[in-house]
Design a protein around this motif. Sequence first.
Motif: not given
Length: 126
Positions: A4-5, A8, A12, A54-55, A58
Amino acid sequence: MLIKIIITLLIIIGASFYLRRGKSSSSKTAQAVTQHSSHPIFNKRVIYSFIMVCILSTAVLWGWGWYDDNQIVTVKISSPIEAMSSQYQVRKKDIHARKITTIEGIEIRLSNQERVTISASASTDK
């Protein structure tokens, strides 16, 4: 979790390349159209701020999850058949439906008759 990371981060990076490519390859007429139709929500500062929020959120949620999973709790196992009880120090992440793993690495399998009581750790070792 790691996948997931990575996904993401790839999104980006792709978005940043897209924004840079659009900036360098646009013509004067496209810039004029963009200036007339620009809306405050599409401002680059707003977009980058949203990405940073967002970052950061998270990272905060991931950090809190890690902190909470590593909390040490006291687990009391009572057996009505043998009329005995035992206490163990266990991390929250090591408590499963039918098995717990203590801090020392001892795996304890639970039966259907045993009663498990979980409480906050009374002693704090520093």
